[in-house]
Design an enzyme around this catalytic site. Structure first.
Site, PDB file in Angstrom:
ATOM      1  N   TRP A 198      -8.684  -4.238   1.272  1.00  0.00           N
ATOM      2  CA  TRP A 198      -7.621  -4.140   0.288  1.00  0.00           C
ATOM      3  C   TRP A 198      -8.195  -4.469  -1.101  1.00  0.00           C
ATOM      4  CZ3 TRP A 198      -5.525  -7.972  -2.923  1.00  0.00           C
ATOM      5  CH2 TRP A 198      -4.392  -7.567  -3.652  1.00  0.00           C
ATOM      6  N   ASP A 366       9.451  -0.818  -5.019  1.00  0.00           N
ATOM      7  CA  ASP A 366      10.083  -1.603  -3.947  1.00  0.00           C
ATOM      8  C   ASP A 366      11.202  -2.513  -4.480  1.00  0.00           C
ATOM      9  OD1 ASP A 366      10.523  -2.944  -1.615  1.00  0.00           O
ATOM     10  OD2 ASP A 366       8.487  -3.761  -1.426  1.00  0.00           O
ATOM     11  N   ARG A 442       2.636  -8.787   6.326  1.00  0.00           N
ATOM     12  CA  ARG A 442       3.569  -8.844   5.200  1.00  0.00           C
ATOM     13  C   ARG A 442       5.014  -9.034   5.689  1.00  0.00           C
ATOM     14  NH1 ARG A 442       4.931  -4.714   0.251  1.00  0.00           N
ATOM     15  NH2 ARG A 442       5.008  -6.296  -1.330  1.00  0.00           N
ATOM     16  N   LYS A 475       7.184   7.800  -3.615  1.00  0.00           N
ATOM     17  CA  LYS A 475       5.969   7.050  -3.258  1.00  0.00           C
ATOM     18  C   LYS A 475       6.185   6.512  -1.848  1.00  0.00           C
ATOM     19  CE  LYS A 475       3.384   2.891  -4.709  1.00  0.00           C
ATOM     20  NZ  LYS A 475       3.381   1.826  -5.716  1.00  0.00           N
ATOM     21  N   TRP A 476       5.379   6.978  -0.905  1.00  0.00           N
ATOM     22  CA  TRP A 476       5.539   6.638   0.524  1.00  0.00           C
ATOM     23  C   TRP A 476       4.470   5.608   0.872  1.00  0.00           C
ATOM     24  CZ3 TRP A 476       7.131  10.596   4.712  1.00  0.00           C
ATOM     25  CH2 TRP A 476       6.911  10.092   5.996  1.00  0.00           C
ATOM     26  N   ASP A 477       4.916   4.394   1.111  1.00  0.00           N
ATOM     27  CA  ASP A 477       3.993   3.287   1.335  1.00  0.00           C
ATOM     28  C   ASP A 477       3.868   2.975   2.831  1.00  0.00           C
ATOM     29  OD1 ASP A 477       2.327   1.194   0.657  1.00  0.00           O
ATOM     30  OD2 ASP A 477       3.695   0.352  -0.821  1.00  0.00           O
ATOM     31  N   MET A 478       2.878   2.202   3.198  1.00  0.00           N
ATOM     32  CA  MET A 478       2.660   1.794   4.600  1.00  0.00           C
ATOM     33  C   MET A 478       1.799   0.550   4.537  1.00  0.00           C
ATOM     34  SD  MET A 478       0.961   1.570   7.513  1.00  0.00           S
ATOM     35  CE  MET A 478       1.071   1.948   9.204  1.00  0.00           C
ATOM     36  N   ASN A 479       2.419  -0.618   4.730  1.00  0.00           N
ATOM     37  CA  ASN A 479       1.750  -1.853   4.311  1.00  0.00           C
ATOM     38  C   ASN A 479       1.223  -2.774   5.404  1.00  0.00           C
ATOM     39  OD1 ASN A 479       1.662  -1.633   1.498  1.00  0.00           O
ATOM     40  ND2 ASN A 479       3.850  -1.991   1.363  1.00  0.00           N
ATOM     41  N   ASP A 547      -4.405  -1.025  -4.910  1.00  0.00           N
ATOM     42  CA  ASP A 547      -3.523  -1.995  -5.572  1.00  0.00           C
ATOM     43  C   ASP A 547      -4.267  -2.737  -6.671  1.00  0.00           C
ATOM     44  OD1 ASP A 547      -1.180  -1.492  -4.322  1.00  0.00           O
ATOM     45  OD2 ASP A 547      -1.273  -3.172  -2.928  1.00  0.00           O
TER      46      ASP A 547
HETATM   47  C1  GLA Z   1       2.267  -2.017  -1.815  1.00  0.00           C
HETATM   48  C2  GLA Z   1       1.871  -0.951  -2.812  1.00  0.00           C
HETATM   49  C3  GLA Z   1       2.240  -1.389  -4.201  1.00  0.00           C
HETATM   50  C4  GLA Z   1       3.722  -1.658  -4.276  1.00  0.00           C
HETATM   51  C5  GLA Z   1       4.124  -2.686  -3.217  1.00  0.00           C
HETATM   52  C6  GLA Z   1       5.610  -2.810  -3.107  1.00  0.00           C
HETATM   53  O1  GLA Z   1       1.493  -3.156  -1.953  1.00  0.00           O
HETATM   54  O2  GLA Z   1       0.527  -0.652  -2.699  1.00  0.00           O
HETATM   55  O3  GLA Z   1       1.885  -0.410  -5.141  1.00  0.00           O
HETATM   56  O4  GLA Z   1       4.425  -0.460  -4.089  1.00  0.00           O
HETATM   57  O5  GLA Z   1       3.639  -2.324  -1.939  1.00  0.00           O
HETATM   58  O6  GLA Z   1       5.995  -3.717  -2.175  1.00  0.00           O
END
Ligand code: GLA
Length: 732
Positions: A198, A366, A442, A475-479, A547
């Site tokens: 990361w 978010d 998370r 913006k499609w996220d996956m954390n 990020d």
């Molecule tokens: C991830 C994304 C960030 C932001 C946060 C929101 O970390 O990479 O750019 O969108 O989630 O929770």
């Protein structure tokens, strides 16, 4: 471009102007490699390449009494006979045997390129590519496997994948099904991988190849920031400007294995595909399993050439829809400005100022849904929070539109917080093993996207929010990574299918949303660049690169990313200083000078800038609007590596070579050194270019270079820390 079948010698020759890929049906009936490299003449018979000397202690085929697979190069090596290298596939048959030998049955040669069911893949018209399908059969396993090879007319590229079919009456299990294997005749190569974690993604690492194996992998359920599913196999003296190299790019977003293996007889085997660990695919009678695609590129003119091949190919044959080859809107994203602490007024105040600066698209990150005020709650509840958005997404989007800006928002559809209505209603919808603890990432769990009903439900919720408002971007996220991968929906035998079915579920949701809303620009994200792969580019033409928004770190991250992925895909923003990830303060010029070589946007509240800085932002946006087509879709060259020096430089050149823009960056100043020259690349040697009001020949700029005296001489120091320059060149 053509594909020739030499019936007598049973050899195939796929070629275009740049490359030749030659194979044969081997003496045992499998498919062997004869040559892959720079284009060579076609000949009826090259079987002299096949090794028929049985060396001591080598096992041989009983019919030929001389042919050993170990001493020859295979196209899709099997387990259980005379090849002891890593096999490309393995089939567990009803009697427990995993031995197989698939032999030639027939082949088809045709124009164009087939799609792969449910999976992303490069595409081409009948004029742009030709495909060879070779079908092999194993009469004991009662199965066929078909090897697909597509050659592109204008690109030094072979795209490969494989389809297995069960022709028997009982189920079989595929316990390994890689997508491609390339055996090369010597191992005087280096292996280049793009590794990290990361906030420090895709940093190149080079290792010497020798006997034994080198490999990278992901078993996180996503392609990952730790290892990228793109590798280069290059000659030791190959650099950005010269030399031979092969690229292997996996068009897939889940677990993968990429491996280079030198055997004792000089053969180098390169394999790529879905990671065989935790993979078992049950193939019932009549069923077909198709592997994802590997895109293999070849260059004999250095790594810039190899990268340009991937940039061109992916821009023209992977990215689809409205945003293909379309300059990207300049956006502002509120994440680093507000995190989840916002209301409509705060958002509008950021948007108004952004509009004044010339920004075209507002992205609400978010925090807009459910009880999402921190990252402990709300994921899965894709309904607007009325305290933050009193008139919902529809209300906010029309207010932003009224300012003259487009609007988009953030989602993380694959996830759920334990503290959410969705989880309270459907605790069985997550990936979790009965009786075991579920690891958190998370504070969230992973939805079981191997189940259609889960994907359907999320689709329904998202369709409603998107459909009710005027949305131009998502913006499609996956954390988080996948752990405890178990699906209660599948039986014991089928648990090895979950990882891949999960990825298929993600792709199916993408496919449905992109079909339903074809004008929306999708940007993929996974805690930044945790899922930056060619598979994603098929659905989302750009990806949030990292990020880490610190421009100095970004130089390295974007430099590393450029090896395998187009500049148009690199999500890059100007953010506030001191930077939130590194604490570093770089000038606003440098922050923009890095982000120009990407999709470009802002990730801060422009209201916090001084008047002077705000004027600079206006000027940056004007510059980007004027040049974004060239910056995002021109021919990109890496010029100076931040991994080898304290400086970095790159250039993009227009297709007609009449215009170019280069960026030069000083990461760290050096005392008492001469500034030297920066050699540019890709220019027309005979053309006269204007640079800073002076005239220079293209060859002068490429071979003598731009004198860095003005750019980076500052008394004793060659440049100041974090100072950079972006310069345009134009033929007069
Ligand atoms: C991830 C994304 C960030 C932001 C946060 C929101 O970390 O990479 O750019 O969108 O989630 O929770």
């Amino acid at each position: 471009m053509n594909i020739i079948w030499h019936n007598q010698s049973k050899q195939y020759h796929l070629f275009n102007e740049k490359i030749s890929y030659i194979m044969c049906v081997t003496p045992v009936g499998e498919i062997g490699s004869i040559y892959f490299g720079k284009r060579i003449h076609d000949k009826d018979d090259m079987s002299y390449v096949i090794n028929r000397f049985a060396l001591p202690n080598v096992t041989v085929d009983p019919d030929t009494e001389s042919y050993s697979m170990e001493l020859n190069r295979q196209e899709y090596p099997s387990f259980g006979t005379t090849d002891f290298g890593t096999q490309a596939y393995e089939v567990e048959q009803p009697n427990g045997s995993r031995i197989s030998s698939f032999v030639y049955r027939n082949h088809r040669i045709y124009r164009g390129k087939p799609a792969i069911t449910g999976l992303p893949a490069t595409y081409a018209s009948e004029e742009e590519a030709m495909t060879l399908e070779i079908t092999l059969a194993d009469n004991f396993a009662k199965m066929t496997l078909t090897l697909f090879y597509t050659i592109f007319k204008d690109h030094p590229v072979i795209a490969r994948h494989v389809a297995f079919k069960n022709e028997g009456a009982s189920a079989v299990k595929l316990t390994r099904a890689l997508s491609a294997c390339v055996d090369l005749p010597d191992m005087d190569y280096e292996w280049m991988q793009f590794s990290g974690a990361w906030a420090r993604e895709r940093i190149p690492e080079v290792k010497k190849i020798s006997t034994g194996a080198l490999s990278i992998e992901s078993k996180r359920g996503t392609s990952s920031a730790n290892q990228n599913p793109f590798v280069i196999v290059k000659r030791p003296d190959t650099d950005d400007f010269m030399g031979e190299a092969f690229g292997f790019s996996f068009v897939y977003s889940g677990n993968f294995l990429a491996k280079a293996e030198g055997n004792s007889f000089g053969r180098l085997r390169v394999l790529m595909g879905i990671h065989p660990d935790r993979f078992t695919w049950v193939l019932n009678p009549g069923e077909i399993f198709e592997t994802p695609e590997v895109v293999i590129a070849m260059t004999d003119c250095g790594l810039n050439g190899l990268s340009q091949t991937y940039h061109e190919l992916y821009n023209n044959h992977l990215v689809r829809g409205k945003w293909k080859n379309t300059p990207r809107p300049i956006l502002i994203n509120n994440w680093e400005a507000t995190f989840m602490d916002f209301d409509e007024e705060k958002i509008l105040s950021i948007a108004r100022t952004a509009r004044e600066a010339g920004v075209e698209l507002f992205v609400l990150d978010d925090g807009w849904f459910g009880e999402r005020n921190d990252d402990y709650a709300g994921l899965g509840d894709w309904i607007e929070n009325p305290k933050k958005l009193p008139q919902g997404m529809a209300g906010l989007s029309s207010k932003i539109n009224a300012l003259g800006m487009k609007f988009g928002f953030w989602i993380e559809p694959e996830m759920v917080n334990p503290n959410s209505n969705l989880f309270r209603r459907h605790p069985e919808w997550v990936l979790a093993a009965p009786g075991r603890k579920s690891s958190l990432g998370r504070h969230q769990l992973v939805l079981d996207f191997s189940r259609e009903e889960v994907v359907d439900h999320i689709y329904g919720m998202l369709k409603k929010v998107i459909g009710d408002a005027k949305i131009s971007y998502i913006k499609w996220d996956m954390n988080r990574s996948l752990t405890e991968v178990f699906s209660p929906d599948l039986n014991a035998d089928e648990q090895g299918m979950v990882y891949h079915k999960y990825v298929l579920g993600v792709y199916s949701l993408y496919e449905r949303l992109t079909n339903e809303f074809p004008d929306i620009l999708f940007e993929s994200c996974s805690s930044g660049g945790n899922r930056y792969d060619a598979g994603m580019l098929y659905y989302a033409p750009q990806a949030w690169c990292s990020d880490n928004t610190d421009s100095i770190d970004r130089i390295r991250i974007q430099y590393g990313t450029s090896y395998g992925y187009p500049i148009s895909s690199i999500g890059a923003h100007v953010s506030a200083v001191p930077n939130q990830q590194t604490g570093r303060t770089a000038p606003i010029e440098t922050r923009a000078n890095v982000a120009y070589f990407g999709t470009f946007g802002y990730e801060l509240d422009l209201n916090t800038l001084s008047e002077e800085e705000f004027d600079k932002v206006k000027e940056q946006i004007r510059f980007m609007k004027e040049h974004r087509e060239l910056l995002q879709f021109g021919t990109f060259f890496r010029l100076r590596s931040p991994f080898e020096t304290d400086q970095a430089a790159w250039i993009v050149v227009s297709k007609d070579r009449k215009e170019a823009i280069f960026g030069f960056y000083c990461l760290r100043s050096n005392v008492n050194m001469m500034p030297g020259f920066l050699k540019l690349a890709g220019l027309d040697p005979d053309a006269l270019y204007e640079l800073d009001g002076e005239e220079y020949y293209g060859d002068e700029l490429m071979h003598m270079g731009v004198a860095l005296t003005d750019l980076c001489s500052d008394g004793l120091a060659t440049g100041k820390d974090f100072v950079s320059y972006v310069k345009t060149l134009k033929v007069k």
